[in-house]
Design a protein around this motif. Structure first.
Motif, PDB file in Angstrom:
ATOM      1  N   ALA A 322      -4.666  10.207   9.896  1.00  0.00           N
ATOM      2  CA  ALA A 322      -4.073   8.876  10.107  1.00  0.00           C
ATOM      3  C   ALA A 322      -4.282   7.826   8.995  1.00  0.00           C
ATOM      4  CB  ALA A 322      -4.561   8.285  11.381  1.00  0.00           C
ATOM      5  N   THR A 323      -5.534   7.693   8.483  1.00  0.00           N
ATOM      6  CA  THR A 323      -5.569   6.672   7.454  1.00  0.00           C
ATOM      7  C   THR A 323      -4.924   7.100   6.350  1.00  0.00           C
ATOM      8  OG1 THR A 323      -7.986   6.339   8.204  1.00  0.00           O
ATOM      9  CG2 THR A 323      -7.583   5.562   6.108  1.00  0.00           C
ATOM     10  N   ALA A 324      -4.969   8.203   5.905  1.00  0.00           N
ATOM     11  CA  ALA A 324      -4.048   8.687   4.733  1.00  0.00           C
ATOM     12  C   ALA A 324      -2.760   8.336   4.782  1.00  0.00           C
ATOM     13  CB  ALA A 324      -4.422  10.034   4.424  1.00  0.00           C
ATOM     14  N   GLU A 325      -2.185   8.542   5.961  1.00  0.00           N
ATOM     15  CA  GLU A 325      -0.751   8.106   6.021  1.00  0.00           C
ATOM     16  C   GLU A 325      -0.663   6.778   6.081  1.00  0.00           C
ATOM     17  OE1 GLU A 325       1.182  10.794   8.959  1.00  0.00           O
ATOM     18  OE2 GLU A 325       2.728   9.000   9.532  1.00  0.00           O
ATOM     19  N   ALA A 326      -1.341   5.856   6.921  1.00  0.00           N
ATOM     20  CA  ALA A 326      -1.075   4.294   7.049  1.00  0.00           C
ATOM     21  C   ALA A 326      -1.425   3.824   5.791  1.00  0.00           C
ATOM     22  CB  ALA A 326      -2.015   4.027   7.921  1.00  0.00           C
ATOM     23  N   GLU A 327      -2.351   4.428   4.847  1.00  0.00           N
ATOM     24  CA  GLU A 327      -2.507   3.490   3.629  1.00  0.00           C
ATOM     25  C   GLU A 327      -1.842   3.939   2.457  1.00  0.00           C
ATOM     26  OE1 GLU A 327      -6.818   2.257   3.573  1.00  0.00           O
ATOM     27  OE2 GLU A 327      -6.980   2.119   5.611  1.00  0.00           O
ATOM     28  N   GLY A 328      -1.271   5.103   2.696  1.00  0.00           N
ATOM     29  CA  GLY A 328      -0.425   5.966   1.685  1.00  0.00           C
ATOM     30  C   GLY A 328      -1.545   6.309   0.578  1.00  0.00           C
ATOM     31  N   ILE A 329      -2.427   6.848   0.802  1.00  0.00           N
ATOM     32  CA  ILE A 329      -3.467   7.519  -0.030  1.00  0.00           C
ATOM     33  C   ILE A 329      -3.604   8.862   0.324  1.00  0.00           C
ATOM     34  CG2 ILE A 329      -4.736   5.375  -0.637  1.00  0.00           C
ATOM     35  CD1 ILE A 329      -6.670   5.978   1.534  1.00  0.00           C
ATOM     36  N   THR A 330      -4.425   9.491  -0.709  1.00  0.00           N
ATOM     37  CA  THR A 330      -4.919  11.037  -0.396  1.00  0.00           C
ATOM     38  C   THR A 330      -5.764  11.242   0.818  1.00  0.00           C
ATOM     39  OG1 THR A 330      -6.531  11.272  -1.802  1.00  0.00           O
ATOM     40  CG2 THR A 330      -4.084  11.629  -2.884  1.00  0.00           C
ATOM     41  N   THR A 331      -5.700  12.322   1.418  1.00  0.00           N
ATOM     42  CA  THR A 331      -6.861  12.600   2.451  1.00  0.00           C
ATOM     43  C   THR A 331      -8.144  12.371   1.895  1.00  0.00           C
ATOM     44  OG1 THR A 331      -6.525  15.043   2.115  1.00  0.00           O
ATOM     45  CG2 THR A 331      -5.593  13.938   3.949  1.00  0.00           C
ATOM     46  N   GLU A 332      -8.232  12.910   0.606  1.00  0.00           N
ATOM     47  CA  GLU A 332      -9.690  12.598  -0.168  1.00  0.00           C
ATOM     48  C   GLU A 332     -10.029  11.173  -0.078  1.00  0.00           C
ATOM     49  OE1 GLU A 332     -11.549  15.598  -1.063  1.00  0.00           O
ATOM     50  OE2 GLU A 332     -12.822  15.001  -2.365  1.00  0.00           O
ATOM     51  N   ALA A 333      -9.167  10.663  -0.538  1.00  0.00           N
ATOM     52  CA  ALA A 333      -9.434   9.083  -0.831  1.00  0.00           C
ATOM     53  C   ALA A 333      -9.625   8.627   0.767  1.00  0.00           C
ATOM     54  CB  ALA A 333      -8.383   8.399  -1.380  1.00  0.00           C
ATOM     55  N   ALA A 334      -8.876   8.988   1.624  1.00  0.00           N
ATOM     56  CA  ALA A 334      -9.182   8.310   2.973  1.00  0.00           C
ATOM     57  C   ALA A 334     -10.508   8.626   3.397  1.00  0.00           C
ATOM     58  CB  ALA A 334      -8.121   9.006   3.851  1.00  0.00           C
ATOM     59  N   ALA A 335     -10.852   9.823   3.239  1.00  0.00           N
ATOM     60  CA  ALA A 335     -12.380  10.232   3.766  1.00  0.00           C
ATOM     61  C   ALA A 335     -13.360   9.443   3.204  1.00  0.00           C
ATOM     62  CB  ALA A 335     -12.536  11.725   3.682  1.00  0.00           C
ATOM     63  N   ASN A 336     -13.160   9.263   1.782  1.00  0.00           N
ATOM     64  CA  ASN A 336     -14.197   8.311   0.855  1.00  0.00           C
ATOM     65  C   ASN A 336     -14.034   6.994   1.526  1.00  0.00           C
ATOM     66  OD1 ASN A 336     -15.019  10.382  -0.621  1.00  0.00           O
ATOM     67  ND2 ASN A 336     -13.505  10.187  -2.095  1.00  0.00           N
TER      68      ASN A 336
END
Ligand code: NAD
Length: 354
Positions: A322-336
């Motif tokens: 959800a964070t990756a989609e909402a913030e337009g970043i990769t899932t790796e960046a979202a997890a970090n």
């Protein structure tokens, strides 16, 4: 670059060089962060070419543990240790007990565990010198083999992906390709069949893959072709660096969810996966079941409670996607980002005095 400068580059707290001549022990313990709690991470035993190579590896791995433990919701920081040398030539009681004494000297700021090149028997030797060791045998009050918990965690991550992509966490009828059917992958494949999925397996060990396929009723594909099979989920459960500029264009799956460590060949591969429209669950999120299981030792290990705790991976995976989609970043960046926000939030509690 000097050691202190290298530590500054990634915000490491402490590096301890350990030497015990009689046993031949040469080790480095790196504590990246104790912001959330004692730094937990395994000890790798490897014939590094140079001290520099060993230092770089331990700094990289300890930083990775900070993110893994934080994203998993644990009250644990990140650390790692390396023993420099060939385990076949150097392994001895004295060496591990000497290492245990150095770990003990850190008074619980670092909790050690098994990693590449070390075994559960080595942890038992360390345990004779210090209580600050995890992943010991169940007979010693430890949690034993983490693989079953890791496999259950991968399944939770898959359910979260299904919910996100298809609006239903049910895996019935979904086609999953599991590459590497060792301790974790074999159990993942078994759980998938129980969940009603269609499973295809691959492994370089022909006997093992044949036995697993027969036992659970799965199809077999050559390991080199596993990532090219059209499927819903591709699950790398063997080696790292399986997702690269060469393999990503060949993927025919909707998502990648597996236990293998370091699945991305390089940082840019996270972006390549996003561009290809493939939902990638970062390896350190999907395979956190092992470390969540070990963390339960700190409260007095109970296998049922540990398996329940591993269920947190479902919510973490959902939050990452959800964070990756909402913030337009990769899932790796979202997890970090999720890990960093949690560290900041918990560190902020320090201003409240009990
Ligand atoms: P394992 O050694 O039991 O199994 C690995 C399997 O992969 C073996 O059957 C091996 O033959 C197979 N394999 C090797 N190269 C292959 C290739 N190129 N293609 C297909 N199969 C190949 O290891 P494991 O404990 O199941 O761990 C699997 C992965 O998960 C590793 O990357 C490990 O670091 C990671 N991991 C494991 C745990 C755990 O609890 N065991 C926790 C976190 C991460």
């Amino acid at each position: 670059m000097g050691t202190l400068e290298e530590m500054d580059a990634d915000g490491h707290e402490q590096v301890v060089w350990c030497r015990h001549r009689p046993s031949g022990l040469r080790a480095v313990i790196a504590l990246h962060s104790t912001a959330l709690g004692p730094a937990l991470g395994g000890v790798r035993f490897k014939p590094y070419g140079t001290e520099d190579e060993a230092l770089r590896d331990v700094l990289r791995l300890s930083r990775g543990m900070t993110y893994k433990n934080a994203a998993a919701g644990l009250d644990l920081g990140g650390g790692k240790a390396v023993i420099i040398g060939d385990p076949r030539a150097l392994r001895s009681e004295a060496l591990f007990r000497a290492y245990g004494r150095f770990v003990h000297g850190l008074s619980g700021r670092y909790l050690t565990a098994e990693d590449v090149g070390t075994t559960i028997d080595d942890m038992a030797l360390i345990r004779r010198e210090t209580p600050y060791v995890t992943g010991t045998a169940t007979q010693l009050g430890g949690s034993g083999d983490p693989s079953p918990a890791t496999a259950v965690g991968v399944l939770h991550a898959m359910h979260a992906v299904a919910e996100r992509l298809w609006g239903d966490d049910d895996l019935t009828g979904r086609h999953v390709v599991v590459s590497g059917v060792g301790k974790v992958g074999g159990a993942v494949a078994g759980h998938l069949v129980e969940a009603g999925a269609k499973v295809t397996v691959a492994d370089i060990d022909a006997d093992r893959v044949g036995a697993v396929a027969t036992a659970i009723g799965a199809d077999v594909v050559a390991p080199t072709d596993a990532h090219t099979v059209p499927c819903d989920l591709f699950s790398p459960c063997a080696l790292g660096a399986v997702l690269t500029a060469a393999t990503i264009p060949e993927l025919r799956c909707a998502a990648v969810v597996g236990s293998a460590n370091n699945q991305l060949g390089e940082e840019a591969d996270a972006e390549r996966l996003a561009q290809a429209g493939i939902a990638y669950v970062p390896d350190f999120v999907a395979n956190a079941g092992g470390v969540i299981n070990i963390a339960e030792e700190l409260r007095g290990y109970d296998a049922d409670r540990a398996l329940h705790a591993v269920g947190a991976i479902r919510a973490t995976t959902a939050a990452v996607l959800a964070t990756a989609e909402a913030e337009g970043i990769t899932t790796e960046a979202a997890a970090n980002r999720i890990a960093e926000r949690r560290i900041d939030a918990v560190t902020g509690l320090g201003r409240i005095r009990a």
